[in-house]
Design an enzyme around this catalytic site. Structure first.
Site, short mmCIF file in Angstrom:
data_model
loop_
_atom_site.label_atom_id
_atom_site.label_comp_id
_atom_site.label_asym_id
_atom_site.label_seq_id
_atom_site.Cartn_x
_atom_site.Cartn_y
_atom_site.Cartn_z
N VAL A 148 -3.48 9.48 39.31
CA VAL A 148 -4.28 8.64 38.40
C VAL A 148 -5.65 8.34 39.00
O VAL A 148 -6.61 8.08 38.27
CB VAL A 148 -3.52 7.32 38.07
N LYS B 137 -3.47 5.50 54.55
CA LYS B 137 -2.52 6.12 53.64
C LYS B 137 -1.23 6.13 54.47
O LYS B 137 -0.98 7.08 55.24
CB LYS B 137 -2.97 7.55 53.28
N PRO C 194 -16.13 6.57 35.55
CA PRO C 194 -16.05 7.78 34.73
C PRO C 194 -15.57 8.98 35.55
O PRO C 194 -15.57 8.94 36.79
CB PRO C 194 -17.49 7.99 34.26
#
Ligand SMILES: Nc1ncnc2c1ncn2[C@@H]1O[C@H](COP(=O)(O)OP(=O)(O)OP(=O)(O)O)[C@@H](O)[C@H]1O
Ligand SMILES: [Mg+2]
Length: 244
Positions: free
Chosen positions: A13, A37, A207
Site C-alpha cells: 500500500v 524495518k 500522489p
C-alpha cells in the site's frame, strides 16, 4: 521525541514510501532520525551475497543512514516472500522478538526519532500468534495507517482502525498513498467516509509519482514531496506529544 509505527491496510500500500518520505523530511529538518524495518520477508541477495531487505535499503537512503548500520535497521530478514511467521518456519528459523526489542532500544538511544515500518497489515503474523499489532503495543509508538485511495479502501481502513482501537493501540492518523490528481468523486468520497467513520485525522495524501520506486531505489525529492503533501508539522507534533 519518540517516533512512529507505520502500518497499512494491506501489503504493497505504501508503508515504505511513506516511512521514507517522513524520514527524509525529518532528516532535512535536521531531526536526528532513525529508521527500522524490524522484520522483512522477500529479501534479495546483494552483490556480496548477503540477504537484504529492499525496504530497509530504501529507508536507510531516505534517512541518510550508512549501510554499515543495516543490521540495526533490519535485524531479521527472510528470503521467502511470505508473512514472517511462515517464512521463518519454512526456512527453519525463529523470529527472535527479544532481538527486535533490543535493536529498537539501541536505535532509540542513538536517534531523536525512530520510524518503524511494519510488515503487511496490522494483523500480519510476525511469529506464531504474535502479530504486527502486538509489536505496535510492545514498542508503544503512535501508529499511522497508510491506506489506498481507490475502491475498497473505506472497508479496509475502517476495519484496520477499529481493530487497532479494540487492541488499545494509539493510532494518530491516516495517510492516503497513491492518489490520482485531480481528485475525482471516488477519492473525495472515500476520504470523507474514512474521516467520518474512523474519527481519525488525515495526515496527508501523497500522489503516485514516477520519481519513486522502492525496488529500483528511486526516491528523488522525497523530502520535498513529504513537505508538499503530508502534514509534516502535525506529524512531528504527534511525535513530540508522545515524548516520555
Ligand atoms: N506514491 C507513490 N508513487 C510511486 N510509486 C509508489 C508510491 N507509493 C508506492 N509506490 C510503489 O508501490 C509499491 C508498493 O509500495 P511500498 O513498497 O511502499 O508498499 P509497502 O506497504 O511498504 O509494501 P510491503 O508490505 O511489501 O512492505 C512499490 O513498488 C513502490 O515503489
Ligand atoms: Mg514495505
Amino acid at each position: 521525541m519518540t517516533g512512529l509505527f507505520i502500518t497499512a491496510t494491506d501489503t504493497e500500500v505504501g508503508k515504505t514510501v511513506i516511512t521514507g518520505a517522513i524520514a527524509a523530511a525529518c532528516q532535512a529538518r535536521k531531526v536526528n532520525t532513525g529508521v527500522m524495518k524490524p522484520v522483512a520477508s522477500g529479501g534479495v541477495r546483494n552483490c556480496q551475497g548477503s540477504l537484504i531487505s529492499e525496504d530497509a535499503e530504501f529507508l536507510m537512503a531516505a534517512a541518510k543512514i550508512d549501510c554499515n548500520r543495516r543490521h540495526l535497521v533490519n535485524p531479521i530478514c527472510f528470503e521467502a516472500a511470505l508473512t514472517p511467521a511462515v517464512a521463518a518456519q519454512i526456512e527453519g528459523k525463529t523470529v527472535d522478538l527479544q532481538l527486535i526489542y533490543n535493536t529498537y532500544h539501541q536505535l532509540c538511544n542513538q536517534h531523536d526519532v525512530v520510524l518503524v515500518e511494519g510488515v503487511g497489515g496490522i494483523t500480519a503474523p510476525i511469529w506464531q500468534e504474535f502479530l504486527v499489532a502486538d509489536l505496535m503495543l510492545k514498542l508503544q509508538l503512535p501508529g499511522i495507517i497508510v491506506a489506498r485511495p481507490d475502491l475498497g479502501t473505506i472497508n479496509h481502513t475502517v476495519l484496520t482502525a477499529a481493530y487497532a482501537r479494540q487492541r488499545g493501540i494509539n493510532v494518530a492518523g491516516i495517510i492516503i498513498n497513491g492518489c490520482k490528481e485531480p481528485t475525482g468523486i471516488l477519492e473525495h468520497s472515500n476520504l470523507q467516509y474514512i474521516k467520518q467513520l474512523t474519527g481519525l485525522p488525515i495526515l496527508g495524501k501523497l500522489p503516485r509519482v514516477s520519481s519513486i520506486d522502492v525496488t529500483a531505489g528511486k526516491q528523488a525529492a522525497l523530502a520535498e514531496l513529504a513537505e508538499q503533501y503530508l502534514d509534516m508539522n502535525g506529524i512531528i507534533a504527534i511525535m513530540r506529544r508522545t515524548e516520555q
